[in-house]
Scaffold this motif. Sequence first.
Motif, PDB file in Angstrom:
ATOM      1  N   ARG A 113      26.836  31.260  48.497  1.00  0.00           N
ATOM      2  CA  ARG A 113      26.125  30.206  47.763  1.00  0.00           C
ATOM      3  C   ARG A 113      25.069  30.808  46.844  1.00  0.00           C
ATOM      4  O   ARG A 113      24.968  30.424  45.666  1.00  0.00           O
ATOM      5  N   LYS A 114      24.308  31.755  47.355  1.00  0.00           N
ATOM      6  CA  LYS A 114      23.254  32.377  46.553  1.00  0.00           C
ATOM      7  C   LYS A 114      23.846  33.149  45.368  1.00  0.00           C
ATOM      8  O   LYS A 114      23.372  33.031  44.236  1.00  0.00           O
ATOM      9  N   LEU A 115      24.890  33.921  45.628  1.00  0.00           N
ATOM     10  CA  LEU A 115      25.456  34.783  44.586  1.00  0.00           C
ATOM     11  C   LEU A 115      26.329  34.014  43.592  1.00  0.00           C
ATOM     12  O   LEU A 115      26.673  34.537  42.538  1.00  0.00           O
ATOM     13  N   SER A 116      26.675  32.771  43.918  1.00  0.00           N
ATOM     14  CA  SER A 116      27.467  31.962  42.987  1.00  0.00           C
ATOM     15  C   SER A 116      26.673  31.587  41.737  1.00  0.00           C
ATOM     16  O   SER A 116      27.246  31.109  40.755  1.00  0.00           O
ATOM     17  N   THR A 117      25.358  31.811  41.755  1.00  0.00           N
ATOM     18  CA  THR A 117      24.521  31.566  40.571  1.00  0.00           C
ATOM     19  C   THR A 117      23.931  32.870  40.034  1.00  0.00           C
ATOM     20  O   THR A 117      22.983  32.850  39.254  1.00  0.00           O
ATOM     21  N   HIS A 118      24.490  33.991  40.469  1.00  0.00           N
ATOM     22  CA  HIS A 118      24.000  35.297  40.032  1.00  0.00           C
ATOM     23  C   HIS A 118      24.121  35.422  38.512  1.00  0.00           C
ATOM     24  O   HIS A 118      25.074  34.927  37.909  1.00  0.00           O
ATOM     25  N   PRO A 119      23.161  36.066  37.836  1.00  0.00           N
ATOM     26  CA  PRO A 119      23.213  36.176  36.375  1.00  0.00           C
ATOM     27  C   PRO A 119      24.369  37.028  35.852  1.00  0.00           C
ATOM     28  O   PRO A 119      24.758  36.886  34.685  1.00  0.00           O
ATOM     29  N   ASP A 120      24.950  37.905  36.695  1.00  0.00           N
ATOM     30  CA  ASP A 120      26.033  38.763  36.222  1.00  0.00           C
ATOM     31  C   ASP A 120      27.392  38.103  36.471  1.00  0.00           C
ATOM     32  O   ASP A 120      27.678  37.623  37.565  1.00  0.00           O
ATOM     33  N   LEU A 121      28.232  38.107  35.442  1.00  0.00           N
ATOM     34  CA  LEU A 121      29.540  37.460  35.515  1.00  0.00           C
ATOM     35  C   LEU A 121      30.423  38.060  36.610  1.00  0.00           C
ATOM     36  O   LEU A 121      31.142  37.335  37.299  1.00  0.00           O
ATOM     37  N   ILE A 122      30.385  39.373  36.781  1.00  0.00           N
ATOM     38  CA  ILE A 122      31.234  40.022  37.777  1.00  0.00           C
ATOM     39  C   ILE A 122      30.945  39.486  39.176  1.00  0.00           C
ATOM     40  O   ILE A 122      31.867  39.247  39.963  1.00  0.00           O
ATOM     41  N   VAL A 123      29.675  39.286  39.488  1.00  0.00           N
ATOM     42  CA  VAL A 123      29.311  38.782  40.813  1.00  0.00           C
ATOM     43  C   VAL A 123      29.827  37.355  40.997  1.00  0.00           C
ATOM     44  O   VAL A 123      30.402  37.024  42.044  1.00  0.00           O
ATOM     45  N   ARG A 124      29.638  36.516  39.989  1.00  0.00           N
ATOM     46  CA  ARG A 124      30.135  35.134  40.097  1.00  0.00           C
ATOM     47  C   ARG A 124      31.652  35.103  40.242  1.00  0.00           C
ATOM     48  O   ARG A 124      32.207  34.304  41.000  1.00  0.00           O
ATOM     49  N   GLU A 125      32.328  35.982  39.512  1.00  0.00           N
ATOM     50  CA  GLU A 125      33.787  36.049  39.608  1.00  0.00           C
ATOM     51  C   GLU A 125      34.225  36.550  40.981  1.00  0.00           C
ATOM     52  O   GLU A 125      35.256  36.113  41.502  1.00  0.00           O
ATOM     53  N   THR A 126      33.453  37.439  41.570  1.00  0.00           N
ATOM     54  CA  THR A 126      33.775  37.924  42.912  1.00  0.00           C
ATOM     55  C   THR A 126      33.680  36.796  43.923  1.00  0.00           C
ATOM     56  O   THR A 126      34.546  36.649  44.801  1.00  0.00           O
ATOM     57  N   VAL A 127      32.631  35.981  43.819  1.00  0.00           N
ATOM     58  CA  VAL A 127      32.495  34.816  44.701  1.00  0.00           C
ATOM     59  C   VAL A 127      33.702  33.893  44.522  1.00  0.00           C
ATOM     60  O   VAL A 127      34.291  33.411  45.507  1.00  0.00           O
ATOM     61  N   LEU A 128      34.081  33.663  43.272  1.00  0.00           N
ATOM     62  CA  LEU A 128      35.247  32.819  42.985  1.00  0.00           C
ATOM     63  C   LEU A 128      36.499  33.396  43.636  1.00  0.00           C
ATOM     64  O   LEU A 128      37.280  32.663  44.265  1.00  0.00           O
ATOM     65  N   ASN A 129      36.705  34.702  43.497  1.00  0.00           N
ATOM     66  CA  ASN A 129      37.900  35.335  44.044  1.00  0.00           C
ATOM     67  C   ASN A 129      37.918  35.305  45.567  1.00  0.00           C
ATOM     68  O   ASN A 129      38.982  35.146  46.187  1.00  0.00           O
ATOM     69  N   VAL A 130      36.741  35.461  46.182  1.00  0.00           N
ATOM     70  CA  VAL A 130      36.654  35.383  47.644  1.00  0.00           C
ATOM     71  C   VAL A 130      37.117  34.012  48.126  1.00  0.00           C
ATOM     72  O   VAL A 130      37.923  33.892  49.064  1.00  0.00           O
ATOM     73  N   LEU A 131      36.635  32.965  47.472  1.00  0.00           N
ATOM     74  CA  LEU A 131      37.024  31.612  47.875  1.00  0.00           C
ATOM     75  C   LEU A 131      38.477  31.325  47.522  1.00  0.00           C
ATOM     76  O   LEU A 131      39.186  30.664  48.288  1.00  0.00           O
ATOM     77  N   ASP A 132      38.921  31.817  46.385  1.00  0.00           N
ATOM     78  CA  ASP A 132      40.302  31.589  45.966  1.00  0.00           C
ATOM     79  C   ASP A 132      41.273  32.150  46.992  1.00  0.00           C
ATOM     80  O   ASP A 132      42.327  31.573  47.268  1.00  0.00           O
ATOM     81  N   THR A 133      40.925  33.293  47.575  1.00  0.00           N
ATOM     82  CA  THR A 133      41.803  33.963  48.528  1.00  0.00           C
ATOM     83  C   THR A 133      41.640  33.439  49.954  1.00  0.00           C
ATOM     84  O   THR A 133      42.613  33.420  50.719  1.00  0.00           O
ATOM     85  N   ASN A 134      40.438  32.962  50.305  1.00  0.00           N
ATOM     86  CA  ASN A 134      40.139  32.695  51.715  1.00  0.00           C
ATOM     87  C   ASN A 134      39.713  31.269  52.031  1.00  0.00           C
ATOM     88  O   ASN A 134      39.373  30.987  53.187  1.00  0.00           O
ATOM     89  N   LEU A 135      39.713  30.384  51.043  1.00  0.00           N
ATOM     90  CA  LEU A 135      39.159  29.045  51.268  1.00  0.00           C
ATOM     91  C   LEU A 135      39.890  28.305  52.381  1.00  0.00           C
ATOM     92  O   LEU A 135      39.255  27.667  53.234  1.00  0.00           O
ATOM     93  N   GLU A 136      41.205  28.375  52.399  1.00  0.00           N
ATOM     94  CA  GLU A 136      41.966  27.672  53.432  1.00  0.00           C
ATOM     95  C   GLU A 136      41.621  28.220  54.815  1.00  0.00           C
ATOM     96  O   GLU A 136      41.462  27.453  55.770  1.00  0.00           O
TER      97      GLU A 136
END
Length: 259
Positions: free
Chosen positions: A195-218
């Motif tokens: 949650r904290k890193l989903s608003t990180h100023p760097d795009l790579i970090v936000r994309e990593t959060v997205l990818n983590v959820l994309d792969t593991n949300l279920e």
Amino acid sequence: MNIWSHEDEESQLPSITLQELENVEKNIGKRLPAAYKSSLVEQNGGYLNFSSVPVDALDEEVERLEIDHLYGIEKQGVVTGTYLVKEWDLPGDVFIISGASGGFFVLDYAASKENPPVVFLEIDSDVKFAIADSFEEFLAKLSKESAYEDFEEGGSVSQEEADTIFAGSDVMLIEEILLVFIYTENQEWYFQQLRKLSTHPDLIVRETVLNVLDTNLEFYREESDPQFHYLLEETIGNLLASDVHIAEHAKELKAQFNG
């Protein structure tokens, strides 16, 4: 060589034949490597029996990259390998074969039309990491060795140390540590970090959060304590307010989470 794990049928596309792959080649205007087509005929995409591949350059700081899946090929309609190139506005003549945090594994047709090498293309920097001179060589280099063996939980990095890393400015290290703790037993702590890193100023970090959820949300939705699910919802909400391409993928995550 048995590359497929055969464990998650949901990640596989319907079976495809060589004739159907040849029709796809005509539609996309690219000749796919024979070893790639042979692998897809065996199983049309999905998870691999491997977890990493070495970077083919001695002077690179990154020695190994994580890879645990290959995209399949759609018989009709949008082909993932070409759709994502347009979606992410990737440079050069490439065809995506797998996604990873911060980038994609691609066939580099700018280097060779007949036998394209496999490279890893970072999204944010457009930097290319050489992986293999051909897809066949790429398969031979696949390894079960962890790409993050130096940062395994319970090893050299504790949660307290991870908190310090997450609060720091080393974007690549933040990305690595996020991936290391994906399956930590302390789910509340990890979801708070997402949650904290989903608003990180760097795009790579936000994309990593997205990818983590994309792969593991279920997995998170089914296996984690429901009292922590609000953290996942708030993380997705933050991603919905992020860059356009992140927001588009976050919409899919929101639908998946609420489905």
